[in-house]
Motif scaffolding. Structure first.
Motif, PDB file in Angstrom:
ATOM      1  N   ARG A 141      -3.225 -10.860   2.604  1.00  0.00           N
ATOM      2  CA  ARG A 141      -2.405 -11.202   3.762  1.00  0.00           C
ATOM      3  C   ARG A 141      -3.405 -11.833   4.725  1.00  0.00           C
ATOM      4  NH1 ARG A 141      -1.402  -8.347   8.193  1.00  0.00           N
ATOM      5  NH2 ARG A 141       0.652  -8.522   9.138  1.00  0.00           N
ATOM      6  N   TYR A 181       5.791 -11.719  -5.015  1.00  0.00           N
ATOM      7  CA  TYR A 181       4.773 -11.039  -4.220  1.00  0.00           C
ATOM      8  C   TYR A 181       4.218  -9.888  -5.060  1.00  0.00           C
ATOM      9  CZ  TYR A 181       3.011  -7.597  -0.865  1.00  0.00           C
ATOM     10  OH  TYR A 181       2.252  -6.655  -0.238  1.00  0.00           O
ATOM     11  N   ARG A 182       2.981 -10.005  -5.442  1.00  0.00           N
ATOM     12  CA  ARG A 182       2.292  -9.028  -6.296  1.00  0.00           C
ATOM     13  C   ARG A 182       3.031  -8.790  -7.618  1.00  0.00           C
ATOM     14  NH1 ARG A 182      -1.782  -6.843  -2.923  1.00  0.00           N
ATOM     15  NH2 ARG A 182      -2.448  -8.818  -2.102  1.00  0.00           N
ATOM     16  N   TYR A 216     -13.916  -9.335   6.924  1.00  0.00           N
ATOM     17  CA  TYR A 216     -12.656  -8.772   7.419  1.00  0.00           C
ATOM     18  C   TYR A 216     -12.336  -7.492   6.638  1.00  0.00           C
ATOM     19  CZ  TYR A 216      -7.732  -8.103   8.454  1.00  0.00           C
ATOM     20  OH  TYR A 216      -6.539  -7.537   8.837  1.00  0.00           O
ATOM     21  N   GLN A 221     -11.241  -1.937   5.613  1.00  0.00           N
ATOM     22  CA  GLN A 221     -10.948  -1.155   4.399  1.00  0.00           C
ATOM     23  C   GLN A 221     -12.146  -0.301   4.001  1.00  0.00           C
ATOM     24  OE1 GLN A 221      -9.978  -4.169   1.477  1.00  0.00           O
ATOM     25  NE2 GLN A 221      -8.132  -4.798   2.561  1.00  0.00           N
ATOM     26  N   CYS A 230      -5.156  -1.397  -2.105  1.00  0.00           N
ATOM     27  CA  CYS A 230      -3.848  -1.019  -1.543  1.00  0.00           C
ATOM     28  C   CYS A 230      -2.983  -0.402  -2.632  1.00  0.00           C
ATOM     29  CB  CYS A 230      -3.151  -2.243  -0.964  1.00  0.00           C
ATOM     30  SG  CYS A 230      -3.860  -2.733   0.608  1.00  0.00           S
ATOM     31  N   PHE A 232       0.358   0.550  -2.128  1.00  0.00           N
ATOM     32  CA  PHE A 232       1.752   0.097  -2.014  1.00  0.00           C
ATOM     33  C   PHE A 232       1.818  -1.377  -1.639  1.00  0.00           C
ATOM     34  CE2 PHE A 232       1.690   4.618  -0.879  1.00  0.00           C
ATOM     35  CZ  PHE A 232       2.632   5.116  -1.773  1.00  0.00           C
ATOM     36  N   ASN A 234       3.445  -4.332   0.565  1.00  0.00           N
ATOM     37  CA  ASN A 234       4.009  -4.346   1.911  1.00  0.00           C
ATOM     38  C   ASN A 234       5.519  -4.513   1.793  1.00  0.00           C
ATOM     39  OD1 ASN A 234       1.673  -3.972   3.380  1.00  0.00           O
ATOM     40  ND2 ASN A 234       1.170  -6.144   3.366  1.00  0.00           N
ATOM     41  N   THR A 245       3.255  -3.458   8.022  1.00  0.00           N
ATOM     42  CA  THR A 245       2.686  -3.343   6.678  1.00  0.00           C
ATOM     43  C   THR A 245       2.752  -1.886   6.207  1.00  0.00           C
ATOM     44  OG1 THR A 245       0.490  -2.930   7.578  1.00  0.00           O
ATOM     45  CG2 THR A 245       1.058  -5.214   7.126  1.00  0.00           C
ATOM     46  N   LYS A 248       0.276   0.254   8.064  1.00  0.00           N
ATOM     47  CA  LYS A 248       0.697   0.636   9.420  1.00  0.00           C
ATOM     48  C   LYS A 248       1.729   1.761   9.376  1.00  0.00           C
ATOM     49  CE  LYS A 248       0.063  -3.520  12.176  1.00  0.00           C
ATOM     50  NZ  LYS A 248       0.722  -4.658  12.804  1.00  0.00           N
ATOM     51  N   ASP A 251       0.084   5.045   8.366  1.00  0.00           N
ATOM     52  CA  ASP A 251      -0.733   5.447   9.514  1.00  0.00           C
ATOM     53  C   ASP A 251       0.158   6.089  10.592  1.00  0.00           C
ATOM     54  OD1 ASP A 251      -2.722   5.653  11.378  1.00  0.00           O
ATOM     55  OD2 ASP A 251      -3.244   3.522  11.439  1.00  0.00           O
ATOM     56  N   LYS A 256      -3.136   9.742   7.513  1.00  0.00           N
ATOM     57  CA  LYS A 256      -4.556   9.478   7.220  1.00  0.00           C
ATOM     58  C   LYS A 256      -5.304  10.796   7.043  1.00  0.00           C
ATOM     59  CE  LYS A 256      -5.664   4.978   9.131  1.00  0.00           C
ATOM     60  NZ  LYS A 256      -6.168   4.236  10.294  1.00  0.00           N
ATOM     61  N   HIS A 269      -8.149   2.898   6.134  1.00  0.00           N
ATOM     62  CA  HIS A 269      -6.958   2.075   5.846  1.00  0.00           C
ATOM     63  C   HIS A 269      -5.971   2.966   5.109  1.00  0.00           C
ATOM     64  CE1 HIS A 269      -4.353  -1.114   4.489  1.00  0.00           C
ATOM     65  NE2 HIS A 269      -5.093  -2.043   5.087  1.00  0.00           N
ATOM     66  N   ALA A 270      -4.849   3.246   5.744  1.00  0.00           N
ATOM     67  CA  ALA A 270      -3.926   4.256   5.221  1.00  0.00           C
ATOM     68  C   ALA A 270      -3.251   3.868   3.903  1.00  0.00           C
ATOM     69  CB  ALA A 270      -2.861   4.574   6.275  1.00  0.00           C
ATOM     70  N   GLU A 306       2.106  -0.755  -5.622  1.00  0.00           N
ATOM     71  CA  GLU A 306       1.562  -2.018  -6.136  1.00  0.00           C
ATOM     72  C   GLU A 306       0.766  -1.713  -7.407  1.00  0.00           C
ATOM     73  OE1 GLU A 306      -0.767  -4.449  -3.354  1.00  0.00           O
ATOM     74  OE2 GLU A 306      -2.396  -4.376  -4.807  1.00  0.00           O
TER      75      GLU A 306
HETATM   76  N1  EPU Z   1      -3.344  -1.167   9.854  1.00  0.00           N
HETATM   77  C1  EPU Z   1      -3.134  -0.022  10.568  1.00  0.00           C
HETATM   78  N2  EPU Z   1      -3.474   1.174   9.990  1.00  0.00           N
HETATM   79  C2  EPU Z   1      -3.992   1.251   8.766  1.00  0.00           C
HETATM   80  C3  EPU Z   1      -4.188   0.078   8.015  1.00  0.00           C
HETATM   81  C4  EPU Z   1      -3.861  -1.134   8.585  1.00  0.00           C
HETATM   82  O1  EPU Z   1      -2.657  -0.061  11.677  1.00  0.00           O
HETATM   83  O2  EPU Z   1      -4.274   2.366   8.311  1.00  0.00           O
HETATM   84  C5  EPU Z   1      -3.024  -2.454  10.459  1.00  0.00           C
HETATM   85  C6  EPU Z   1      -4.243  -3.323  10.638  1.00  0.00           C
HETATM   86  O3  EPU Z   1      -4.915  -3.051  11.831  1.00  0.00           O
HETATM   87  C7  EPU Z   1      -3.681  -4.714  10.590  1.00  0.00           C
HETATM   88  C8  EPU Z   1      -2.439  -4.571   9.724  1.00  0.00           C
HETATM   89  O4  EPU Z   1      -2.180  -3.181   9.591  1.00  0.00           O
HETATM   90  O5  EPU Z   1      -3.288  -5.136  11.859  1.00  0.00           O
HETATM   91  C9  EPU Z   1      -2.574  -5.180   8.364  1.00  0.00           C
HETATM   92  O6  EPU Z   1      -3.710  -4.661   7.698  1.00  0.00           O
HETATM   93  P1  EPU Z   1      -4.495  -5.595   6.633  1.00  0.00           P
HETATM   94  O7  EPU Z   1      -4.933  -6.849   7.267  1.00  0.00           O
HETATM   95  O8  EPU Z   1      -5.471  -4.748   5.930  1.00  0.00           O
HETATM   96  O9  EPU Z   1      -3.358  -6.070   5.651  1.00  0.00           O
HETATM   97  P2  EPU Z   1      -2.565  -5.273   4.542  1.00  0.00           P
HETATM   98  O10 EPU Z   1      -1.223  -5.895   4.482  1.00  0.00           O
HETATM   99  O11 EPU Z   1      -2.655  -3.818   4.711  1.00  0.00           O
HETATM  100  C10 EPU Z   1      -3.206  -6.961   2.645  1.00  0.00           C
HETATM  101  C11 EPU Z   1      -3.297  -6.770   1.169  1.00  0.00           C
HETATM  102  C12 EPU Z   1      -4.730  -6.318   0.840  1.00  0.00           C
HETATM  103  C13 EPU Z   1      -5.710  -7.366   1.303  1.00  0.00           C
HETATM  104  C14 EPU Z   1      -5.552  -7.537   2.803  1.00  0.00           C
HETATM  105  C15 EPU Z   1      -6.522  -8.597   3.296  1.00  0.00           C
HETATM  106  C16 EPU Z   1      -1.135  -5.960   0.355  1.00  0.00           C
HETATM  107  C17 EPU Z   1      -0.365  -4.775  -0.070  1.00  0.00           C
HETATM  108  N3  EPU Z   1      -2.377  -5.719   0.743  1.00  0.00           N
HETATM  109  O12 EPU Z   1      -3.391  -5.675   3.228  1.00  0.00           O
HETATM  110  O13 EPU Z   1      -4.826  -6.212  -0.563  1.00  0.00           O
HETATM  111  O14 EPU Z   1      -7.050  -6.982   1.029  1.00  0.00           O
HETATM  112  O15 EPU Z   1      -4.187  -7.924   3.071  1.00  0.00           O
HETATM  113  O16 EPU Z   1      -6.074  -9.329   4.316  1.00  0.00           O
HETATM  114  O17 EPU Z   1      -0.614  -7.073   0.328  1.00  0.00           O
HETATM  115  C18 EPU Z   1      -4.855  -4.815  -2.489  1.00  0.00           C
HETATM  116  O18 EPU Z   1      -3.951  -5.486  -2.919  1.00  0.00           O
HETATM  117  O19 EPU Z   1      -5.366  -3.895  -3.155  1.00  0.00           O
HETATM  118  C19 EPU Z   1      -5.338  -5.063  -1.147  1.00  0.00           C
HETATM  119  C20 EPU Z   1      -6.222  -4.260  -0.563  1.00  0.00           C
END
Ligand code: EPU
Length: 313
Positions: A141, A181-182, A216, A221, A230, A232, A234, A245, A248, A251, A256, A269-270, A306
């Motif tokens: 993302r 998506y995934r 990032y 993470q 991850c 699950f 999104n 997400t 979020k 969390d 956590k 990262h929850a 996921e």
């Molecule tokens: N956030 C929280 N609390 C948490 C975790 C995240 O508030 O515990 C907030 C973050 O602060 C941020 C938002 O949630 O504002 C999104 O977090 P992040 O950018 O990590 O994106 P994500 O949707 O959780 C996706 C992919 C990840 C990939 C990141 C990189 C999915 C399910 N996950 O994570 O992929 O590394 O974007 O941008 O699409 C994976 O597939 O194994 C994986 C880690």
């Protein structure tokens, strides 16, 4: 003669019996696989596939094992791992690159960067192989764009070579493959290689973009403890708020740090479940169920894993 003995006579590559899957998954949990085969080359792989088809044996392929939860009871049949050099080929032709499914994404990112080809940067730091990434349509993302759009490997694909369950080679055009998506409809095949379309770029700019994506992830993470990234997907049913997400939501449920045995919801990262050392697949699975239940109760959102869950729980 048992089928295991017969198989070991026809396979030229590595063959291991009752192999702990924990050695082949990033979670480092789960039971044993009846037979693990690392074929030497394409014809060796075809022999193993034909054998499984003829003998009606379950068969599945693993890549880097970074999205896999295998039951502590293990799995029957044949597990293929395409770790031989033949499956890690990479060939450049102008803006196109043909890549073996066993090549790691990080190698792919580095080798394309070295050729001044742009497009793979977002795959940096994803602990998978090309084959696994295609089957799951891996991506990120993109937090650096205002719309936070998803970048997926499917965007790079021009064509894919696969074997079907009878060991027949097929060439699939991008248009013939369904990517979501995934997800993809490639899991019925064994992916051999793919042709990706990249674009010419500046090596320094490519390196800078790779660094940006990797740092990032390092910031947000837990990459030091064993996990499957991850857990699950999104949710898509919250399009009113595209920023909602899975991480979020989990969390916001205060989950956590929740722990079962040695499995723990990451405090960083929850959407990560960590193996704190010797976690059982059962504990990870139960934690997945608890998280799903709590998020459903609080937000009415059903989180879909996921990670691929294999075997009986
Ligand atoms: N956030 C929280 N609390 C948490 C975790 C995240 O508030 O515990 C907030 C973050 O602060 C941020 C938002 O949630 O504002 C999104 O977090 P992040 O950018 O990590 O994106 P994500 O949707 O959780 C996706 C992919 C990840 C990939 C990141 C990189 C999915 C399910 N996950 O994570 O992929 O590394 O974007 O941008 O699409 C994976 O597939 O194994 C994986 C880690």
């Amino acid at each position: 003669m048992t089928w295991q003995k017969e198989l070991s006579r026809i396979v030229k590559g590595n063959i291991r019996f009752n192999e702990p899957i924990s050695r082949h998954t990033t979670w480092g949990a789960g039971g044993s696989v009846e037979v693990l085969v690392e074929p030497k080359d394409l014809s060796d792989l075809i022999r193993a596939i034909k054998f499984s088809h003829k003998n009606n044996l379950p068969l599945f392929v693993i890549g880097a094992g970074s999205n896999l939860l295998v039951s502590d009871r293990g799995v029957a049949g044949i597990v293929l791992k395409l770790s031989g050099l033949d499956f890690k080929n990479i060939k450049f032709n102008n803006n196109y690159v043909s890549v073996g499914s066993g090549l790691s994404l990080n190698r792919l990112v580095n080798l394309t960067q070295a050729k001044g080809l742009s497009g793979c940067e977002f795959l940096a730091g994803i602990p998978g192989t090309l084959g696994g990434a295609l089957a799951m349509n891996a991506g990120i993302r993109n937090a650096f764009l205002p719309s936070c759009q998803y970048l997926s490997i499917s965007n790079l694909v021009s064509s894919i070579k696969v074997l079907d369950s009878k060991g027949r080679l097929k060439a699939l055009k991008r248009e013939g493959v369904k990517f979501g998506y995934r997800s993809s409809n490639l899991s019925k095949f064994i992916i051999i290689s793919a042709r990706l379309k990249l674009r010419k770029g500046n090596k320094k700019d490519i390196a800078a973009l790779i660094k940006k994506f990797v740092s990032y992830k390092r910031n947000i993470q837990d990459l030091k403890t064993r996990s499957a990234g991850c857990v699950f997907k999104n949710p898509t049913n919250t399009s009113k708020n595209g920023n909602l997400t899975a991480g979020k939501l989990i969390d916001a449920c205060g989950l956590k740090g929740l722990r079962l045995g040695k499995a723990e919801v990451s405090r960083i990262h929850a959407n990560f479940i960590l193996n704190r050392g010797g976690a059982r697949a059962e504990d990870i699975f139960k934690l997945i169920c608890i998280v799903q239940k709590r998020v459903k109760q609080k937000f009415g959102v059903v989180l879909e894993p996921e990670v691929k869950i294999i075997g009986k729980f």
